[in-house]
Design an enzyme around this catalytic site. Structure first.
Site, PDB file in Angstrom:
ATOM      1  N   CYS A   8       4.878   5.562  -2.359  1.00 37.80           N
ATOM      2  CA  CYS A   8       3.532   6.131  -2.349  1.00 37.80           C
ATOM      3  C   CYS A   8       3.563   7.617  -2.006  1.00 37.80           C
ATOM      4  O   CYS A   8       4.451   8.090  -1.295  1.00 37.80           O
ATOM      5  CB  CYS A   8       2.663   5.378  -1.344  1.00 37.80           C
ATOM      6  SG  CYS A   8       0.894   5.723  -1.541  1.00 37.80           S
ATOM      7  N   ASP A 131      -0.311  -2.793   6.856  1.00 36.83           N
ATOM      8  CA  ASP A 131       0.197  -1.535   7.405  1.00 36.83           C
ATOM      9  C   ASP A 131       0.044  -1.531   8.915  1.00 36.83           C
ATOM     10  O   ASP A 131      -0.686  -2.343   9.488  1.00 36.83           O
ATOM     11  CB  ASP A 131      -0.609  -0.373   6.799  1.00 36.83           C
ATOM     12  CG  ASP A 131       0.108   0.960   6.882  1.00 36.83           C
ATOM     13  OD1 ASP A 131       1.191   1.036   7.496  1.00 36.83           O
ATOM     14  OD2 ASP A 131      -0.422   1.938   6.324  1.00 36.83           O
TER      15      ASP A 131
END
Length: 218
Positions: A8, A131
């Site tokens: 990412c 996360d």
């Protein structure tokens, strides 16, 4: 071991090349002005057009409104939307229906109380990104290089596919996969030489390590 990897925060053509050469499965672009990985729609379009077939193009947004998402999906060729803010389950369902794209919802985990989000968002999202919960007052909702206690998500029931994120690096991703059973992993700051600057060698090492055969546990 076929662990799927998402890199990412790509912002340069060489980042896209590194992701493709390493064999990653997802290429993520960040649309959040406070992030050092933020890219404009025009830059993202150019980068996304270079992503090879077979690598999913993911747009990370934070509490984005329809006006921005309309522009984003019109300009940038995408395969998935990642909602990384405080979007409600209702908002996730709305975005999924409005744009006809798979939606990945990020949830922050710090302790057992946060695990209720797995069931709540798993019913409305196509995937979950699990996360580390951002500290209070943090400028970024993710990409902070923080990990959480991986034992919290081990042997959990998942209502949809999920991806492990938070503090992963080429050095610890193999252990994280082995401990959690994650079939997918996400990394951003863990493969950077400086904030927002991806390192091709680190990307390659991360993908290789994520797919290592687990060591038998005694």
């Amino acid at each position: 071991m076929d662990t799927r990897v998402k890199i990412c925060g790509l912002s340069r053509p060489e980042d896209v090349t590194a992701v493709a050469n390493a064999g990653a499965h997802y290429a993520g672009f960040v649309f959040f002005e406070k992030s050092p990985r933020n890219v404009s729609l025009d830059v993202a379009r150019v980068l996304a057009l270079d992503v090879p077939v077979g690598v999913a193009k993911v747009a990370l947004t934070v509490n984005a409104d329809n006006a921005f998402l309309d522009q984003l999906t019109e300009i940038v060729p995408l395969d998935m939307l990642q909602l990384h803010g405080k979007e409600s389950p209702e908002r996730v369902a709305e975005v999924r229906a409005r744009y006809g794209l798979p939606v990945m919802k990020a949830i922050g985990i710090a302790d057992k109380e946060d695990l209720v989000q797995i069931e709540t968002y798993g019913r409305v999202a196509d995937q979950l990104l699990v996360d580390a919960k951002a500290p209070k007052g943090a400028a970024l909702p993710g990409g902070n290089g923080l990990a959480f206690d991986w034992k919290l998500v081990k042997r959990k029931f998942w209502p949809c596919p999920w991806m492990l994120a938070g503090g992963l690096t080429p050095e610890n991703v193999a252990l994280a996969v082995q401990m959690t059973g994650a079939k997918q992993v996400d990394v951003s700051s863990g493969v950077e030489s400086a904030p927002g600057i991806k390192d091709a060698d680190m990307i390659h090492r991360f993908v290789t390590a994520a797919q290592e055969k687990p060591v038998p546990q005694l």
